[in-house]
Motif scaffolding. Structure first.
Motif, PDB file in Angstrom:
ATOM      1  N   LYS A  88      -3.345   2.136 -39.375  1.00  0.00           N
ATOM      2  CA  LYS A  88      -2.841   0.794 -39.088  1.00  0.00           C
ATOM      3  C   LYS A  88      -1.438   0.854 -38.488  1.00  0.00           C
ATOM      4  O   LYS A  88      -1.128   0.139 -37.529  1.00  0.00           O
ATOM      5  N   SER A  89      -0.571   1.716 -39.020  1.00  0.00           N
ATOM      6  CA  SER A  89       0.789   1.858 -38.482  1.00  0.00           C
ATOM      7  C   SER A  89       0.746   2.470 -37.089  1.00  0.00           C
ATOM      8  O   SER A  89       1.498   2.056 -36.191  1.00  0.00           O
ATOM      9  N   LYS A 107      -1.644   2.231 -34.876  1.00  0.00           N
ATOM     10  CA  LYS A 107      -2.084   1.197 -33.945  1.00  0.00           C
ATOM     11  C   LYS A 107      -0.946   0.223 -33.625  1.00  0.00           C
ATOM     12  O   LYS A 107      -0.774  -0.202 -32.475  1.00  0.00           O
ATOM     13  N   ARG A 108      -0.167  -0.131 -34.628  1.00  0.00           N
ATOM     14  CA  ARG A 108       0.926  -1.078 -34.436  1.00  0.00           C
ATOM     15  C   ARG A 108       2.007  -0.498 -33.520  1.00  0.00           C
ATOM     16  O   ARG A 108       2.465  -1.153 -32.588  1.00  0.00           O
ATOM     17  N   THR A 135     -16.376  -8.408 -38.972  1.00  0.00           N
ATOM     18  CA  THR A 135     -15.903  -7.402 -38.022  1.00  0.00           C
ATOM     19  C   THR A 135     -17.096  -6.765 -37.326  1.00  0.00           C
ATOM     20  O   THR A 135     -17.932  -6.143 -37.988  1.00  0.00           O
ATOM     21  N   SER A 193      -9.632   4.294 -46.834  1.00  0.00           N
ATOM     22  CA  SER A 193      -9.899   3.521 -45.616  1.00  0.00           C
ATOM     23  C   SER A 193     -11.375   3.134 -45.537  1.00  0.00           C
ATOM     24  O   SER A 193     -12.246   3.847 -46.046  1.00  0.00           O
ATOM     25  N   ALA A 213      -8.756   0.091 -38.977  1.00  0.00           N
ATOM     26  CA  ALA A 213      -7.344  -0.160 -39.289  1.00  0.00           C
ATOM     27  C   ALA A 213      -7.119  -1.572 -39.816  1.00  0.00           C
ATOM     28  O   ALA A 213      -6.296  -1.785 -40.711  1.00  0.00           O
ATOM     29  N   GLU A 214      -7.860  -2.557 -39.289  1.00  0.00           N
ATOM     30  CA  GLU A 214      -7.614  -3.948 -39.679  1.00  0.00           C
ATOM     31  C   GLU A 214      -8.916  -4.731 -39.611  1.00  0.00           C
ATOM     32  O   GLU A 214      -9.574  -4.761 -38.562  1.00  0.00           O
ATOM     33  N   ILE A 215      -9.300  -5.367 -40.728  1.00  0.00           N
ATOM     34  CA  ILE A 215     -10.552  -6.123 -40.755  1.00  0.00           C
ATOM     35  C   ILE A 215     -10.472  -7.300 -39.790  1.00  0.00           C
ATOM     36  O   ILE A 215      -9.406  -7.877 -39.562  1.00  0.00           O
ATOM     37  N   LYS A 232     -10.958  -7.119 -36.616  1.00  0.00           N
ATOM     38  CA  LYS A 232     -10.560  -6.681 -35.277  1.00  0.00           C
ATOM     39  C   LYS A 232     -11.366  -5.438 -34.885  1.00  0.00           C
ATOM     40  O   LYS A 232     -11.054  -4.328 -35.310  1.00  0.00           O
ATOM     41  N   THR A 244      -9.807  -2.117 -33.576  1.00  0.00           N
ATOM     42  CA  THR A 244      -9.048  -1.199 -34.430  1.00  0.00           C
ATOM     43  C   THR A 244      -9.924  -0.137 -35.086  1.00  0.00           C
ATOM     44  O   THR A 244      -9.434   0.653 -35.887  1.00  0.00           O
TER      45      THR A 244
END
Length: 396
Positions: free
Chosen positions: A29-30, A32-33, A267, A297, A316-318, A320, A323
């Motif tokens: 997640k980080s 991707k950000r 998702t 994860s 990484a993020e539900i 989306k 991701t």
């Protein structure tokens, strides 16, 4: 780093090799950000050398989820289900665990892990549900819901999809959906139009010891698989199917439900990213998907029907789809057609074609076959963390 201008300025002066060595250690997640802040960082997920480092780091660093845990195995055996406590990597010692009240024939566990030491037991067909702590012996019989009283012209069936903990209310909850089918024992059709085959959702609350209907306009129906369900950080997750029309194949989605605020998330799944040139004569629209919790994860293990090469992706993020990130490709695994569960940070349990179990090591891709029979329809691997403290509302 949250200031885009500062981040770009730092990125322009940060040597690529240093950035490389830092970023592969970040959670997905980080990563991707931060990829949104610098173009070269965004391209790292397409770099095979970087992904190899990221994958090895992800697999090797054990998540706190596995701290002080043991494994339980639930096997579907003739006319009953049995629960075993496992020890040793090869399951050298399998100790049978008695269900609450002696024995519950045809019971299974909801989800792939205990919640604060508790398991939710549900029947294969209709019957009593339990919350149970195997360590302390505490158990709670879950009462029937008002909706279970239905017309004689309909046969009910429940699809149990989630058991989890609402930390905002210090409450354990169970979520399920009711299915109604015309009864084979009556020709009375007066009530057919009053009941949708895909009936309402229900949530049980331990604190109130009652069932209620959550608000829902969700149209994706949960699969009947006993696997593909788990709880993570306040949410229950499972796989569901939906067909746009009868002439189109079903599509599978990840469905997530927030136990604190009754919020739904859907998702779409990623494509099965495996080399197709090694196979022939299979339908690309038909796929197998299995949902697991891998090192903290959400992980999806996918393959096409009649193929034995698996793709593992992590989310990484539900909500989306973009991701999803491919972690690794496994195979061909000629005699490992079906994953059963994940025991720790890097070992996946498979059922073999001859009804045995086998570990696959994600880091080395080596297979270790176990002398354990699993010929039944259902085989569940449960990550269990002991909890000896009493809980309000549970009887022993």
């Amino acid at each position: 780093m949250y200031n885009k201008f500062v981040a770009q300025k730092l990125g322009n002066h940060l040597p690529d090799d240093l950035a490389f060595s830092i970023l592969f250690k970040l959670p997905l997640k980080s990563l991707k950000r931060y990829g949104c802040l610098h173009k070269s960082w965004a391209l790292l997920l397409e770099n095979s050398n970087f992904m190899e480092l990221f994958r090895n780091n992800f697999i090797s660093n054990q998540h706190s989820y596995y701290d002080d845990t043991s494994l339980l195995l639930c096997l579907d055996q003739p006319y009953k289900s049995s629960l075993f406590s496992l020890s040793g990597r090869s399951f050298q010692n399998m100790e049978k665990v008695n269900w609450p009240k002696g024995h519950c024939s045809g019971y299974f566990t909801l989800g792939s892990s205990s919640i604060n030491g508790f398991l939710c037991l549900y029947p294969y067909e209709l019957g009593t549900m339990y919350l149970w702590n195997p360590s302390s012996g505490e158990f709670k019989i879950i009462p029937l819901s008002p909706i279970e009283y239905i017309p004689d012209s309909m046969d009910p069936q429940f699809n149990y999809v989630g058991f989890g903990y609402d930390c905002a209310r210090d409450d354990y909850k169970v979520i399920r959906q009711l299915y109604l089918f015309p009864s084979f024992h009556t020709e009375d059709t007066r009530y057919y139009e009053e009941w949708d085959i895909h009936g309402p959702w229900e949530i049980y609350s331990l604190r109130s010891n009652s069932w209620r209907k959550p608000k829902s306009d969700i149209y994706i129906y949960p699969r009947c698989e006993e696997l593909d369900k788990f709880y993570l950080e306040g949410m229950c997750h499972w796989l569901g199917n939906w067909r746009e029309s009868y002439d189109e194949p079903e599509k599978t989605y990840l469905v997530s439900f927030d136990l604190s605020n009754d919020e739904w998330f859907i998702t779409p799944l990623p494509p099965v990213d495996i080399p197709l040139e090694i196979y022939s004569n299979f339908d690309i629209d038909l796929r197998n998907c299995h949902l697991f919790l891998l090192n903290g994860s959400i992980a999806l293990i996918s393959n096409y029907y009649d193929t034995t090469t698996f793709c593992i992706s992590i989310l990484a993020e539900i909500g989306k789809k973009e991701t999803w990130t491919k972690l690794v490709t496994l195979g061909p695994l000629l005699y490992l057609p079906r994953p059963i569960g994940i025991g720790n940070m890097r070992n996946i349990l498979f059922r073999t074609t001859d009804g045995k179990l086998a570990w696959l090591d994600l880091r080395t891709h080596l297979v270790e076959k176990l002398d354990v029979n699993a010929h039944g329809i259902i085989c569940q691997l449960i990550v269990y963390k002991e909890n000896l403290f009493p809980t309000i509302g549970i009887n022993s």
